[in-house]
Scaffold this motif. Structure first.
Motif, short mmCIF file in Angstrom:
data_model
loop_
_atom_site.label_atom_id
_atom_site.label_comp_id
_atom_site.label_asym_id
_atom_site.label_seq_id
_atom_site.Cartn_x
_atom_site.Cartn_y
_atom_site.Cartn_z
N ALA A 14 48.18 112.80 -11.68
CA ALA A 14 47.33 113.15 -12.82
C ALA A 14 46.62 111.90 -13.37
O ALA A 14 45.45 111.95 -13.74
CB ALA A 14 48.14 113.84 -13.90
N ASP A 15 47.34 110.78 -13.40
CA ASP A 15 46.77 109.54 -13.92
C ASP A 15 45.60 109.05 -13.05
O ASP A 15 44.53 108.73 -13.56
CB ASP A 15 47.83 108.45 -14.02
CG ASP A 15 47.26 107.15 -14.56
OD1 ASP A 15 46.72 107.16 -15.69
OD2 ASP A 15 47.34 106.13 -13.84
N LEU A 16 45.82 109.03 -11.73
CA LEU A 16 44.74 108.58 -10.84
C LEU A 16 43.56 109.53 -10.91
O LEU A 16 42.41 109.10 -10.96
CB LEU A 16 45.25 108.47 -9.40
CG LEU A 16 44.23 107.98 -8.36
CD1 LEU A 16 43.63 106.63 -8.76
CD2 LEU A 16 44.88 107.92 -6.99
N ARG A 17 43.83 110.82 -10.96
CA ARG A 17 42.75 111.81 -11.06
C ARG A 17 41.93 111.59 -12.32
O ARG A 17 40.71 111.64 -12.31
CB ARG A 17 43.37 113.22 -11.05
CG ARG A 17 42.37 114.34 -11.17
CD ARG A 17 41.58 114.44 -9.87
NE ARG A 17 40.62 115.49 -9.91
CZ ARG A 17 39.38 115.37 -10.38
NH1 ARG A 17 38.97 114.21 -10.87
NH2 ARG A 17 38.55 116.38 -10.36
N ALA A 18 42.60 111.32 -13.43
CA ALA A 18 41.92 111.09 -14.71
C ALA A 18 41.09 109.81 -14.65
O ALA A 18 39.97 109.75 -15.17
CB ALA A 18 42.94 111.02 -15.85
N ARG A 19 41.61 108.77 -14.01
CA ARG A 19 40.88 107.51 -13.90
C ARG A 19 39.63 107.67 -13.04
O ARG A 19 38.58 107.11 -13.33
CB ARG A 19 41.78 106.42 -13.34
CG ARG A 19 42.83 105.94 -14.33
CD ARG A 19 43.81 105.00 -13.66
NE ARG A 19 44.89 104.66 -14.55
CZ ARG A 19 45.11 103.42 -15.00
NH1 ARG A 19 44.32 102.43 -14.64
NH2 ARG A 19 46.11 103.20 -15.80
N ILE A 20 39.75 108.42 -11.96
CA ILE A 20 38.59 108.68 -11.09
C ILE A 20 37.54 109.46 -11.87
O ILE A 20 36.35 109.14 -11.85
CB ILE A 20 39.01 109.43 -9.81
CG1 ILE A 20 39.82 108.50 -8.91
CG2 ILE A 20 37.79 110.00 -9.08
CD1 ILE A 20 40.51 109.21 -7.75
N ALA A 21 37.98 110.49 -12.59
CA ALA A 21 37.05 111.29 -13.38
C ALA A 21 36.32 110.44 -14.41
O ALA A 21 35.11 110.57 -14.60
CB ALA A 21 37.80 112.44 -14.05
N ALA A 22 37.06 109.54 -15.08
CA ALA A 22 36.45 108.68 -16.10
C ALA A 22 35.45 107.71 -15.47
O ALA A 22 34.35 107.51 -16.00
CB ALA A 22 37.53 107.91 -16.86
N ALA A 23 35.81 107.12 -14.34
CA ALA A 23 34.90 106.18 -13.67
C ALA A 23 33.64 106.89 -13.20
O ALA A 23 32.53 106.38 -13.36
CB ALA A 23 35.61 105.52 -12.48
N ALA A 24 33.81 108.08 -12.66
CA ALA A 24 32.65 108.85 -12.20
C ALA A 24 31.76 109.23 -13.38
O ALA A 24 30.53 109.10 -13.31
CB ALA A 24 33.12 110.10 -11.46
N ARG A 25 32.37 109.67 -14.46
CA ARG A 25 31.61 110.05 -15.65
C ARG A 25 30.84 108.86 -16.20
O ARG A 25 29.67 108.97 -16.56
CB ARG A 25 32.57 110.61 -16.71
CG ARG A 25 31.91 111.22 -17.90
CD ARG A 25 32.89 111.91 -18.85
NE ARG A 25 34.14 111.19 -19.08
CZ ARG A 25 35.31 111.53 -18.56
NH1 ARG A 25 35.43 112.58 -17.78
NH2 ARG A 25 36.40 110.81 -18.82
N GLU A 27 29.63 106.44 -14.56
CA GLU A 27 28.50 106.16 -13.67
C GLU A 27 27.54 107.33 -13.56
O GLU A 27 26.53 107.26 -12.87
CB GLU A 27 29.01 105.75 -12.28
CG GLU A 27 29.71 104.41 -12.32
CD GLU A 27 30.10 103.90 -10.94
OE1 GLU A 27 29.43 104.27 -9.96
OE2 GLU A 27 31.07 103.13 -10.87
N GLY A 28 27.87 108.43 -14.23
CA GLY A 28 26.97 109.58 -14.25
C GLY A 28 26.92 110.34 -12.93
O GLY A 28 25.89 110.90 -12.57
N VAL A 29 28.04 110.35 -12.20
CA VAL A 29 28.08 111.06 -10.92
C VAL A 29 29.31 111.96 -10.90
O VAL A 29 30.19 111.87 -11.75
CB VAL A 29 28.12 110.08 -9.72
CG1 VAL A 29 26.85 109.24 -9.67
CG2 VAL A 29 29.35 109.19 -9.76
N ARG A 58 21.17 110.45 -13.39
CA ARG A 58 21.36 111.29 -14.58
C ARG A 58 20.48 110.75 -15.70
O ARG A 58 20.32 109.54 -15.84
CB ARG A 58 22.81 111.28 -15.04
CG ARG A 58 23.80 111.67 -13.98
CD ARG A 58 23.91 113.17 -13.87
NE ARG A 58 25.02 113.51 -13.00
CZ ARG A 58 24.99 114.51 -12.15
NH1 ARG A 58 23.94 115.26 -12.05
NH2 ARG A 58 26.03 114.77 -11.41
N ILE A 59 19.97 111.64 -16.50
CA ILE A 59 19.17 111.23 -17.65
C ILE A 59 20.12 111.07 -18.82
O ILE A 59 20.80 112.03 -19.19
CB ILE A 59 18.06 112.26 -17.95
CG1 ILE A 59 17.13 112.39 -16.75
CG2 ILE A 59 17.29 111.86 -19.20
CD1 ILE A 59 16.08 113.47 -16.89
#
Length: 111
Positions: A14-25, A27-29, A58-59
């Motif tokens: 869950a921690d790694l998934r959350a970190r990936i989601a945050a990093a992607a967010r 960068e807007g991807v 992303r705008i």
């Protein structure tokens, strides 16, 4: 045929998934695009198919709000234009240009 026909299922904490989601967010991807780009970078691989399907521009919310405002402004100019109020229309177009030109120049730089 789809450009990316293969799917890789990866189990994550869950921690790694959350970190990936945050990093992607940040960068807007999407998460998938972020992971795909990380894999390309790490492997030193260039793949037009993977890169093209990856990060999408992303705008930013402030720019999207500004663009929405000028679209409303353009719509509002129909009335004065139909009444032949050239000065009012030109003033409105100047306001639209003052927003659009800097945004478009900024988009060209980030492409």
């Amino acid at each position: 045929m789809r450009p990316l026909p293969s799917v890789l299922g990866v189990k994550l904490s869950a921690d790694l998934r959350a970190r990936i989601a945050a990093a992607a967010r940040d960068e807007g991807v999407s998460d998938s695009a972020w992971l795909r780009q990380c894999a390309l970078d790490r492997l030193g691989v260039e793949s037009a198919v993977d890169a093209a399907s990856g990060p999408r521009p992303r705008i930013p919310p402030a720019e999207l709000e500004a663009l929405s405002g000028v679209v409303r402004e353009i719509g509002a100019l129909h009335g004065p234009a139909s009444l032949g109020k050239a000065d009012e229309v030109l003033e409105g177009l100047d306001r639209v240009r003052a927003v659009l030109i800097p945004l478009c120049v900024g988009l060209a730089r980030s492409a």
